[in-house]
Design a protein around this motif. Structure first.
Motif, PDB file in Angstrom:
ATOM      1  N   GLU A   1       0.816  -1.221   0.000  1.00 43.25           N
ATOM      2  CA  GLU A   1       0.000   0.000   0.000  1.00 43.25           C
ATOM      3  C   GLU A   1       0.847   1.266   0.000  1.00 43.25           C
ATOM      4  O   GLU A   1       0.447   2.290  -0.549  1.00 43.25           O
ATOM      5  CB  GLU A   1      -0.928   0.020   1.232  1.00 43.25           C
ATOM      6  N   LEU A   2       2.006   1.207   0.626  1.00 41.72           N
ATOM      7  CA  LEU A   2       2.855   2.391   0.724  1.00 41.72           C
ATOM      8  C   LEU A   2       3.434   2.815  -0.616  1.00 41.72           C
ATOM      9  O   LEU A   2       3.848   3.971  -0.772  1.00 41.72           O
ATOM     10  CB  LEU A   2       3.997   2.138   1.711  1.00 41.72           C
ATOM     11  N   PHE A   3       3.460   1.896  -1.589  1.00 41.91           N
ATOM     12  CA  PHE A   3       4.115   2.175  -2.864  1.00 41.91           C
ATOM     13  C   PHE A   3       3.142   2.278  -4.028  1.00 41.91           C
ATOM     14  O   PHE A   3       3.535   2.216  -5.191  1.00 41.91           O
ATOM     15  CB  PHE A   3       5.209   1.144  -3.105  1.00 41.91           C
ATOM     16  N   GLU A   4       1.884   2.479  -3.706  1.00 46.40           N
ATOM     17  CA  GLU A   4       0.901   2.781  -4.744  1.00 46.40           C
ATOM     18  C   GLU A   4       0.903   4.279  -5.020  1.00 46.40           C
ATOM     19  O   GLU A   4       1.170   5.087  -4.127  1.00 46.40           O
ATOM     20  CB  GLU A   4      -0.491   2.340  -4.288  1.00 46.40           C
TER      21      GLU A   4
ATOM     22  N   ALA B   1       9.988   3.224  15.164  1.00 42.48           N
ATOM     23  CA  ALA B   1      10.234   3.029  13.728  1.00 42.48           C
ATOM     24  C   ALA B   1       9.448   1.850  13.189  1.00 42.48           C
ATOM     25  O   ALA B   1       8.715   1.958  12.209  1.00 42.48           O
ATOM     26  CB  ALA B   1      11.724   2.832  13.471  1.00 42.48           C
ATOM     27  N   GLU B   2       9.590   0.692  13.827  1.00 40.61           N
ATOM     28  CA  GLU B   2       8.911  -0.498  13.344  1.00 40.61           C
ATOM     29  C   GLU B   2       7.394  -0.305  13.407  1.00 40.61           C
ATOM     30  O   GLU B   2       6.666  -0.648  12.478  1.00 40.61           O
ATOM     31  CB  GLU B   2       9.324  -1.704  14.179  1.00 40.61           C
ATOM     32  N   GLU B   3       6.917   0.275  14.512  1.00 38.38           N
ATOM     33  CA  GLU B   3       5.481   0.473  14.666  1.00 38.38           C
ATOM     34  C   GLU B   3       4.947   1.494  13.667  1.00 38.38           C
ATOM     35  O   GLU B   3       3.840   1.350  13.148  1.00 38.38           O
ATOM     36  CB  GLU B   3       5.161   0.917  16.096  1.00 38.38           C
TER      37      GLU B   3
ATOM     38  N   ALA C   1       1.205   1.328   6.889  1.00 38.32           N
ATOM     39  CA  ALA C   1       0.584   0.402   5.950  1.00 38.32           C
ATOM     40  C   ALA C   1      -0.831   0.052   6.394  1.00 38.32           C
ATOM     41  O   ALA C   1      -1.751  -0.051   5.575  1.00 38.32           O
ATOM     42  CB  ALA C   1       1.433  -0.859   5.830  1.00 38.32           C
ATOM     43  N   ALA C   2      -1.021  -0.102   7.705  1.00 37.09           N
ATOM     44  CA  ALA C   2      -2.324  -0.522   8.216  1.00 37.09           C
ATOM     45  C   ALA C   2      -3.406   0.524   7.982  1.00 37.09           C
ATOM     46  O   ALA C   2      -4.518   0.192   7.557  1.00 37.09           O
ATOM     47  CB  ALA C   2      -2.219  -0.849   9.703  1.00 37.09           C
ATOM     48  N   VAL C   3      -3.101   1.805   8.248  1.00 37.78           N
ATOM     49  CA  VAL C   3      -4.144   2.825   8.093  1.00 37.78           C
ATOM     50  C   VAL C   3      -4.497   3.030   6.624  1.00 37.78           C
ATOM     51  O   VAL C   3      -5.647   3.361   6.294  1.00 37.78           O
ATOM     52  CB  VAL C   3      -3.745   4.159   8.756  1.00 37.78           C
TER      53      VAL C   3
ATOM     54  N   GLU D   1      -6.788   0.108   5.762  1.00 37.47           N
ATOM     55  CA  GLU D   1      -8.116   0.276   6.353  1.00 37.47           C
ATOM     56  C   GLU D   1      -8.925   1.383   5.697  1.00 37.47           C
ATOM     57  O   GLU D   1     -10.105   1.545   5.992  1.00 37.47           O
ATOM     58  CB  GLU D   1      -7.963   0.589   7.845  1.00 37.47           C
ATOM     59  N   GLY D   2      -8.292   2.176   4.825  1.00 39.02           N
ATOM     60  CA  GLY D   2      -8.987   3.286   4.185  1.00 39.02           C
ATOM     61  C   GLY D   2      -9.148   4.501   5.065  1.00 39.02           C
ATOM     62  O   GLY D   2      -9.936   5.401   4.751  1.00 39.02           O
ATOM     63  N   LEU D   3      -8.377   4.564   6.174  1.00 38.78           N
ATOM     64  CA  LEU D   3      -8.488   5.699   7.079  1.00 38.78           C
ATOM     65  C   LEU D   3      -7.871   6.954   6.482  1.00 38.78           C
ATOM     66  O   LEU D   3      -8.218   8.074   6.856  1.00 38.78           O
ATOM     67  CB  LEU D   3      -7.823   5.361   8.419  1.00 38.78           C
ATOM     68  N   CYS D   4      -6.940   6.787   5.547  1.00 42.03           N
ATOM     69  CA  CYS D   4      -6.281   7.928   4.916  1.00 42.03           C
ATOM     70  C   CYS D   4      -5.815   7.513   3.528  1.00 42.03           C
ATOM     71  O   CYS D   4      -5.946   6.350   3.130  1.00 42.03           O
ATOM     72  CB  CYS D   4      -5.099   8.404   5.766  1.00 42.03           C
ATOM     73  N   ASP D   5      -5.243   8.482   2.810  1.00 38.08           N
ATOM     74  CA  ASP D   5      -4.779   8.242   1.444  1.00 38.08           C
ATOM     75  C   ASP D   5      -3.258   8.243   1.327  1.00 38.08           C
ATOM     76  O   ASP D   5      -2.705   7.766   0.339  1.00 38.08           O
ATOM     77  CB  ASP D   5      -5.361   9.304   0.516  1.00 38.08           C
ATOM     78  N   ALA D   6      -2.583   8.814   2.330  1.00 40.71           N
ATOM     79  CA  ALA D   6      -1.125   8.826   2.393  1.00 40.71           C
ATOM     80  C   ALA D   6      -0.741   8.984   3.856  1.00 40.71           C
ATOM     81  O   ALA D   6      -1.563   9.382   4.684  1.00 40.71           O
ATOM     82  CB  ALA D   6      -0.535   9.959   1.552  1.00 40.71           C
TER      83      ALA D   6
END
Length: 364
Positions: A13-16, A298-300, A306-308, A311-316
């Motif tokens: 998701e981070l690289f879309e 950092a890890e969290e 990626a999780a948010v 989940e559709g909570l945000c766009d970036a």
């Protein structure tokens, strides 16, 4: 020292790609604004250009807070965008970022009561919605000093400050920025107007939620009209207690603010998250692009980012210290780390150490 790599987390998701205004961001990893206090006489330097240029792989860079006027300054050695010399200095930064294939917005930040007469040539008091001190202190070369009780802004001051934001936004365009982010978070001037404990006015800018959001809406409306809505973002931090802010009704204020901003169609809203329930209320009320600053270590933070998105909570997602310490952050995320650990001792002021000397993976 290296922070541990993350494991077993899907980072796709981070690289879309994502559309922000008229920009197509190649990834959803945004570099959050971070004050670094390395300007000289209000001017950024070639070292600043190197710092931001190193991080051009970000989907979007949002700069450190930039004062739109002399009285808007809140800290020592922070940069402005209210003089021709400042415009020219920032042009070197935007050239460096664009030369590396990046995109960069200037964060316009008026500190309001988070200032001090020692910052201003005429020794004036800082200005604010009301004559209510923050209760905090400012770091100076002479030591820590209490924030004074600010001067309450007149209606003429408010109108002039709107124009200061407009002028700074136009200067940002002249300096080559792709857009501006208006800072309505973290206890600075726009946030002070939103907050009932900092804003105790009895006129049309204080009291009710409708009145307290008026100034922020006027600034956003004026700046979008001046440079185009696709070039304007807005940062908020609902329930953030920084700089003496005590918000008693954020669940009412921020959805109302979103409804007030929607007709101006800014490119994005950027949330520094303190309360997930309010984030969800903002997401429901905001029809446009949302950038979120989540997580802790950092890890969290990478996992939460990626999780948010999933989940559709945000766009970036925006990240701060990870970008500060890892100029090649996207490459490290794809590799599963490791991540450089940021050095807090070099966050503010100083030279290249802790600024442009963090190693990339290839340099290890």
């Amino acid at each position: 020292m290296q922070l541990p790599a993350h494991t077993f987390i899907n980072m796709d998701e981070l690289f879309e790609q994502v559309i922000v205004g008229k920009l197509t961001l190649p990834n959803r990893l945004v570099m959050a604004p971070m004050t670094r206090s390395r300007a000289i006489g209000g001017l950024v330097t070639d070292l600043t250009a190197e710092y931001y240029g190193q991080r051009a792989a970000a989907g979007l860079i949002i700069t450190e807070g930039i004062q739109p006027s002399v009285i808007g300054q809140g800290y020592i050695d922070t940069p402005g965008l209210h003089s021709p010399e400042q415009v020219g200095a920032w042009r070197r930064v935007t050239d460096a970022v664009h030369g590396g294939g990046g995109r960069i917005f200037a964060q316009l930040m008026h500190a309001g009561r988070i200032g001090h007469p020692c910052l201003y040539p005429d020794g004036a008091l800082p200005v604010a919605p009301s004559a209510v001190a923050s209760g905090g202190q400012i770091f100076t070369r002479e030591g820590m000093l209490d924030h004074p009780t600010p001067r309450e802004m007149t209606l003429a001051d408010i109108a002039a400050t709107v124009e200061d934001f407009v002028a700074a936004a136009r200067n940002a365009m002249e300096a080559g920025f792709d857009g501006v982010e208006l800072h309505a978070a973290n206890g600075y001037l726009l946030h002070q107007f939103l907050c009932g404990s900092a804003n105790v006015r009895s006129d049309s800018y204080g009291g009710s939620v409708e009145n307290r959001i008026r100034f922020a809406a006027e600034v956003v409306g004026a700046v979008t009209d001046a440079i185009g809505p696709e070039r304007v973002g807005v940062r908020i931090s609902p329930a953030n207690p920084n700089n003496g802010i005590r918000e008693h009704d954020p669940a009412e204020v921020y959805p109302a603010l979103m409804r007030a901003l929607a007709p101006f169609e800014p490119a994005y809203v950027h949330i520094m998250e303190f309360d997930r329930e309010i984030t969800e209320l903002v997401r429901a009320a905001w029809p446009g692009t949302l950038i979120l600053n989540p997580g802790d270590t950092a890890e969290e933070r990478i996992g939460a980012a990626a999780a948010v998105l999933r989940e559709g909570l945000c766009d970036a997602v925006s990240l701060g210290a990870l970008w500060l310490a890892n100029p090649d952050l996207p490459e490290r995320v794809k590799a599963g780390g490791p991540y450089n650990e940021p050095d807090p001792a070099s966050f503010y002021g100083g030279d290249h150490r802790g600024y442009t000397d963090y190693p990339t993976l290839g340099a290890r």
